[in-house]
Design an enzyme around this catalytic site. Structure first.
Site, PDB file in Angstrom:
ATOM      1  N   GLN A   1      74.736  25.104 -37.940  1.00  0.00           N
ATOM      2  CA  GLN A   1      73.621  25.124 -36.991  1.00  0.00           C
ATOM      3  C   GLN A   1      72.792  23.828 -37.117  1.00  0.00           C
ATOM      4  OE1 GLN A   1      73.945  28.391 -38.955  1.00  0.00           O
ATOM      5  NE2 GLN A   1      75.564  28.594 -37.464  1.00  0.00           N
TER       6      GLN A   1
ATOM      7  N   LYS B   1      79.009  17.961 -36.879  1.00  0.00           N
ATOM      8  CA  LYS B   1      78.892  18.041 -38.346  1.00  0.00           C
ATOM      9  C   LYS B   1      80.267  18.138 -38.997  1.00  0.00           C
ATOM     10  CE  LYS B   1      76.327  21.707 -37.813  1.00  0.00           C
ATOM     11  NZ  LYS B   1      76.076  21.657 -36.367  1.00  0.00           N
TER      12      LYS B   1
ATOM     13  N   THR C   1      82.173  30.595 -28.772  1.00  0.00           N
ATOM     14  CA  THR C   1      82.076  31.528 -27.653  1.00  0.00           C
ATOM     15  C   THR C   1      82.679  30.980 -26.368  1.00  0.00           C
ATOM     16  OG1 THR C   1      79.892  30.638 -27.151  1.00  0.00           O
ATOM     17  CG2 THR C   1      79.964  32.594 -28.560  1.00  0.00           C
TER      18      THR C   1
ATOM     19  N   LYS D   1      83.195  17.097 -37.973  1.00  0.00           N
ATOM     20  CA  LYS D   1      83.903  15.815 -37.972  1.00  0.00           C
ATOM     21  C   LYS D   1      83.367  14.900 -39.072  1.00  0.00           C
ATOM     22  CE  LYS D   1      84.343  11.384 -36.232  1.00  0.00           C
ATOM     23  NZ  LYS D   1      84.606  10.347 -35.258  1.00  0.00           N
TER      24      LYS D   1
ATOM     25  N   ARG E   1      77.919  24.303 -22.793  1.00  0.00           N
ATOM     26  CA  ARG E   1      76.669  23.913 -23.438  1.00  0.00           C
ATOM     27  C   ARG E   1      75.749  23.266 -22.408  1.00  0.00           C
ATOM     28  NH1 ARG E   1      80.224  21.080 -28.022  1.00  0.00           N
ATOM     29  NH2 ARG E   1      80.745  22.909 -29.261  1.00  0.00           N
TER      30      ARG E   1
ATOM     31  N   ASP F   1      76.216  21.832 -33.000  1.00  0.00           N
ATOM     32  CA  ASP F   1      77.369  21.202 -32.340  1.00  0.00           C
ATOM     33  C   ASP F   1      77.235  19.686 -32.217  1.00  0.00           C
ATOM     34  OD1 ASP F   1      78.448  23.754 -32.030  1.00  0.00           O
ATOM     35  OD2 ASP F   1      77.427  24.041 -30.112  1.00  0.00           O
TER      36      ASP F   1
ATOM     37  N   LYS G   1      79.133  10.827 -30.674  1.00  0.00           N
ATOM     38  CA  LYS G   1      79.404  10.903 -29.238  1.00  0.00           C
ATOM     39  C   LYS G   1      78.763   9.789 -28.426  1.00  0.00           C
ATOM     40  CE  LYS G   1      80.894  15.219 -28.160  1.00  0.00           C
ATOM     41  NZ  LYS G   1      80.952  16.644 -27.817  1.00  0.00           N
TER      42      LYS G   1
ATOM     43  N   GLY H   1      80.912  26.770 -35.475  1.00  0.00           N
ATOM     44  CA  GLY H   1      82.234  26.387 -35.004  1.00  0.00           C
ATOM     45  C   GLY H   1      82.353  24.894 -35.142  1.00  0.00           C
ATOM     46  N   HIS H   2      83.234  24.434 -36.011  1.00  0.00           N
ATOM     47  CA  HIS H   2      83.357  23.008 -36.292  1.00  0.00           C
ATOM     48  C   HIS H   2      84.752  22.544 -35.919  1.00  0.00           C
ATOM     49  CE1 HIS H   2      80.128  23.820 -39.619  1.00  0.00           C
ATOM     50  NE2 HIS H   2      79.650  23.970 -38.409  1.00  0.00           N
TER      51      HIS H   2
HETATM   52  P1  GDP Z   1      79.588  20.959 -35.186  1.00  0.00           P
HETATM   53  O1  GDP Z   1      79.340  22.392 -34.941  1.00  0.00           O
HETATM   54  O2  GDP Z   1      78.331  20.187 -35.448  1.00  0.00           O
HETATM   55  O3  GDP Z   1      80.629  20.698 -36.243  1.00  0.00           O
HETATM   56  O4  GDP Z   1      80.171  20.361 -33.832  1.00  0.00           O
HETATM   57  P2  GDP Z   1      81.347  21.010 -32.930  1.00  0.00           P
HETATM   58  O5  GDP Z   1      82.644  20.758 -33.594  1.00  0.00           O
HETATM   59  O6  GDP Z   1      81.007  22.409 -32.559  1.00  0.00           O
HETATM   60  O7  GDP Z   1      81.170  20.184 -31.604  1.00  0.00           O
HETATM   61  C1  GDP Z   1      81.331  18.793 -31.585  1.00  0.00           C
HETATM   62  C2  GDP Z   1      82.469  18.422 -30.608  1.00  0.00           C
HETATM   63  O8  GDP Z   1      82.427  17.038 -30.319  1.00  0.00           O
HETATM   64  C3  GDP Z   1      83.846  18.697 -31.167  1.00  0.00           C
HETATM   65  O9  GDP Z   1      84.689  19.086 -30.109  1.00  0.00           O
HETATM   66  C4  GDP Z   1      84.281  17.344 -31.724  1.00  0.00           C
HETATM   67  O10 GDP Z   1      85.688  17.162 -31.725  1.00  0.00           O
HETATM   68  C5  GDP Z   1      83.633  16.407 -30.758  1.00  0.00           C
HETATM   69  N1  GDP Z   1      83.191  15.117 -31.310  1.00  0.00           N
HETATM   70  C6  GDP Z   1      82.668  14.863 -32.533  1.00  0.00           C
HETATM   71  N2  GDP Z   1      82.304  13.562 -32.622  1.00  0.00           N
HETATM   72  C7  GDP Z   1      82.610  12.993 -31.439  1.00  0.00           C
HETATM   73  C8  GDP Z   1      82.437  11.680 -30.900  1.00  0.00           C
HETATM   74  O11 GDP Z   1      81.920  10.761 -31.521  1.00  0.00           O
HETATM   75  N3  GDP Z   1      82.861  11.482 -29.612  1.00  0.00           N
HETATM   76  C9  GDP Z   1      83.415  12.465 -28.860  1.00  0.00           C
HETATM   77  N4  GDP Z   1      83.789  12.180 -27.613  1.00  0.00           N
HETATM   78  N5  GDP Z   1      83.581  13.722 -29.348  1.00  0.00           N
HETATM   79  C10 GDP Z   1      83.177  13.978 -30.598  1.00  0.00           C
HETATM   80  P1  IMO Z   2      77.369  25.032 -35.385  1.00  0.00           P
HETATM   81  O1  IMO Z   2      77.438  25.109 -36.888  1.00  0.00           O
HETATM   82  C1  IMO Z   2      75.272  25.901 -31.714  1.00  0.00           C
HETATM   83  C2  IMO Z   2      72.932  29.597 -31.583  1.00  0.00           C
HETATM   84  C3  IMO Z   2      73.422  30.674 -30.642  1.00  0.00           C
HETATM   85  C4  IMO Z   2      72.093  31.310 -30.273  1.00  0.00           C
HETATM   86  C5  IMO Z   2      71.310  31.247 -31.589  1.00  0.00           C
HETATM   87  C6  IMO Z   2      71.347  32.534 -32.401  1.00  0.00           C
HETATM   88  O2  IMO Z   2      78.681  25.021 -34.717  1.00  0.00           O
HETATM   89  O3  IMO Z   2      76.482  23.891 -34.976  1.00  0.00           O
HETATM   90  P2  IMO Z   2      73.229  33.704 -33.882  1.00  0.00           P
HETATM   91  O4  IMO Z   2      74.572  34.225 -33.505  1.00  0.00           O
HETATM   92  O5  IMO Z   2      73.249  32.659 -34.936  1.00  0.00           O
HETATM   93  O6  IMO Z   2      72.238  34.792 -34.181  1.00  0.00           O
HETATM   94  O7  IMO Z   2      72.678  33.001 -32.526  1.00  0.00           O
HETATM   95  O8  IMO Z   2      71.895  30.200 -32.336  1.00  0.00           O
HETATM   96  N1  IMO Z   2      73.955  29.125 -32.553  1.00  0.00           N
HETATM   97  C7  IMO Z   2      74.578  27.949 -32.451  1.00  0.00           C
HETATM   98  N2  IMO Z   2      74.520  26.994 -31.489  1.00  0.00           N
HETATM   99  N3  IMO Z   2      76.038  25.709 -32.801  1.00  0.00           N
HETATM  100  C8  IMO Z   2      76.085  26.634 -33.782  1.00  0.00           C
HETATM  101  O9  IMO Z   2      76.712  26.414 -34.948  1.00  0.00           O
HETATM  102  C9  IMO Z   2      75.362  27.841 -33.614  1.00  0.00           C
HETATM  103  N4  IMO Z   2      75.213  28.963 -34.362  1.00  0.00           N
HETATM  104  C10 IMO Z   2      74.331  29.726 -33.702  1.00  0.00           C
HETATM  105  O10 IMO Z   2      74.067  30.109 -29.523  1.00  0.00           O
HETATM  106  O11 IMO Z   2      71.418  30.503 -29.346  1.00  0.00           O
HETATM  107 MG    MG Z   3      79.766  23.843 -33.502  1.00  0.00          MG
END
Ligand code: GDP
Ligand code: IMO
Ligand code: MG
Length: 429
Positions: free
Chosen positions: A223, A16, A300, A18, A304, A13, A330, A40-41
């Site tokens: 991840q 990635k 989910t 973005k 966090r 999270d 961020k 989840g992106h």
């Molecule tokens: P990923 O799994 O690595 O793709 O990240 P996620 O999308 O799950 O979580 C990142 C969250 O931070 C998302 O809600 C994005 O919209 C948000 N985000 C990404 N870059 C920035 C940033 O530079 N600043 C802020 N405030 N939010 C950001």
């Molecule tokens: P993105 O790509 C954050 C975490 C779960 C749990 C562990 C194992 O959005 O960064 P799993 O269902 O993979 O067997 O769960 O890994 N986890 C993540 N945490 N971002 C993710 O993906 C994750 N994918 C799995 O919360 O701790």
């Molecule tokens: Mg994510």
């Protein structure tokens, strides 16, 4: 020609999606190579927000999206995601999306096993996403998995389901959970087959053609290094290798295709699920980071856990992940904080470490050693270039570069696609 591989440098999270969406404008193909719909992106483009789990983030830019063999594919989840994104106006057809014929399928039985085992673990649960990721990868290694190509062979499907259910129903019965009926599963798969098979192909061949044509490939990791099944905080990890090397094996491209490895790291640190987190904050600052950063799991919805930037951990991720440059995201969430802590190492049972040791007890006992830097009163949000950043923000980033032993080559200062400052184009190598 240089390719780029994006991986997470913390516990996921980091943003990635973005960054991949932003870089996709410079790429021809975007390839997922591991993980599944546990990812989840979130992508924010003007007034539209896209949430992707299984689909490569490059699809939003209209780039060819590829799901490599290293991904575990839940066919129902995939079709639901395609429908959802089509409703948001994206074009997703077999011309824009290709799926490796040798990718492993996640079946409903995998989710059931995942959730039943987590329930049985009680307090020691991993905190998985409950989506069957671990059990599907286990089946792959145990050589009983059903793969995308099997959908074209009803007899193979039937035989494989016998073997697969012998194993899983025994386990489910032992855990006191309902068992699965073979014919029902077979019928479900046969009904899904004509919807999935048009996307299937030998992805390795397409990637080879792309390489010969000088096309730019962007590999999109899910991840992060600290969730890697070998290098992460085992057993509190996911069930795939998340390091950059996996881009090659998880897509069928050779190791030379990986190119520039861009590690994504938040300017602080978060984690969902259980497991060690030395810099975790249980105080008002932790809550502030969570609120400002909107730190809720995309998949989910779980809050966090939040904490200070852990440079010892990211340095380790740089080394084992093969990271050439960092995209720091961020930074805006830290605006206005009076002081910032950076973890430079750990005190564990009286000893000092500059890496996180592998043992579970050591990891759980790790106490962070902090270096404190002043915060900034101005704002990073809205800055369009490095020169517009507050001086203390630049100092914070420079100190992190020294500690993690990698340059910050991209900075993200807001969720929107345009809130991005590029210092060095990763496609230039
Ligand atoms: P990923 O799994 O690595 O793709 O990240 P996620 O999308 O799950 O979580 C990142 C969250 O931070 C998302 O809600 C994005 O919209 C948000 N985000 C990404 N870059 C920035 C940033 O530079 N600043 C802020 N405030 N939010 C950001
Ligand atoms: P993105 O790509 C954050 C975490 C779960 C749990 C562990 C194992 O959005 O960064 P799993 O269902 O993979 O067997 O769960 O890994 N986890 C993540 N945490 N971002 C993710 O993906 C994750 N994918 C799995 O919360 O701790
Ligand atoms: Mg994510």
């Amino acid at each position: 020609m240089a390719n780029v591989t994006v991986i997470g440098a913390q516990w996921g999270d980091e943003g990635k999606g973005k960054v991949v969406d932003w870089l996709a404008s410079r790429a021809d193909l975007v390839v997922r190579f591991q993980g599944g719909h546990n990812a989840g992106h979130t992508l924010v483009v003007g007034n539209q927000t896209y949430k992707l789990s299984l689909l490569p983030s490059g699809l939003v830019r209209g780039k060819l999206g590829i799901i490599g063999n290293g991904v575990v594919v839940d066919p129902e989840a995939l079709l639901a995601e395609i429908d959802r994104l089509r409703a948001q106006g994206l074009t997703i057809t077999p011309d824009t999306l290709r799926i490796a014929e040798n990718a492993v399928l996640i079946l409903p039985v995998h989710g059931a096993i995942d959730r039943a085992r987590e329930a049985a673990r009680g307090d020691r649960k991993i905190g998985t996403t409950g989506r069957g990721i671990g059990p599907a990868y286990e089946d792959k290694v145990a050589r009983r998995a059903i793969r995308v190509c099997d959908l074209a062979e009803p007899e193979t499907l039937s035989d494989k389901l016998d073997e697969l259910l012998l194993h899983h129903n025994t386990l489910l019965a032992g855990l006191g959970a309902p068992i699965f009926d073979k014919q029902t599963l077979l019928d479900q798969l046969l009904a899904l087959a004509p919807q999935i098979l048009p996307y299937a192909e030998a992805v390795w061949e397409r990637l080879d053609e792309a390489r010969r044509a000088g096309k730019r490939i962007l590999f999109e990791g899910a991840q992060a290094v600290m969730l890697d099944v070998d290098h992460g905080t085992y057993p509190y990890v996911t069930s795939s290798n998340t390091v950059a090397a996996t881009a090659a094996s998880g897509s069928g491209a050779g190791p030379a295709s990986v190119g520039f490895v861009l590690g994504i790291a938040k300017a602080y640190c978060t984690r969902v699920g259980s497991g060690p987190f030395p810099t975790e904050l249980h105080d008002d600052t932790g809550r502030l980071l969570g609120e400002r950063g909107r730190e809720f799991g995309t998949v989910t919805g779980r809050p966090r856990r939040c904490g200070w930037f852990d440079a010892a951990l990211v340095r380790q991720a740089v080394k084992v992940g093969g990271i050439n440059g960092i995209a720091m995201t961020k930074i805006d969430v830290l605006d206005g904080l009076p002081e910032l802590n950076i973890c430079t190492g750990y005190r564990i049972k009286g000893e000092i470490f500059h890496r996180l040791p592998a043992g579970m007890q050591s990891q759980a006992a790790a106490e962070p050693i902090y270096e404190t830097l002043p915060g900034w009163s101005g704002t990073t949000r809205g800055a369009r270039s490095w020169g517009q950043l507050p001086a203390e923000a630049i100092k914070y980033i420079r100190r992190i570069e020294e500690l993690v032993e990698a340059p910050v080559t991209l900075l993200s200062n807001g969720p929107d696609r345009d809130e991005t400052i590029l210092m060095k184009d990763p496609f230039e190598g």
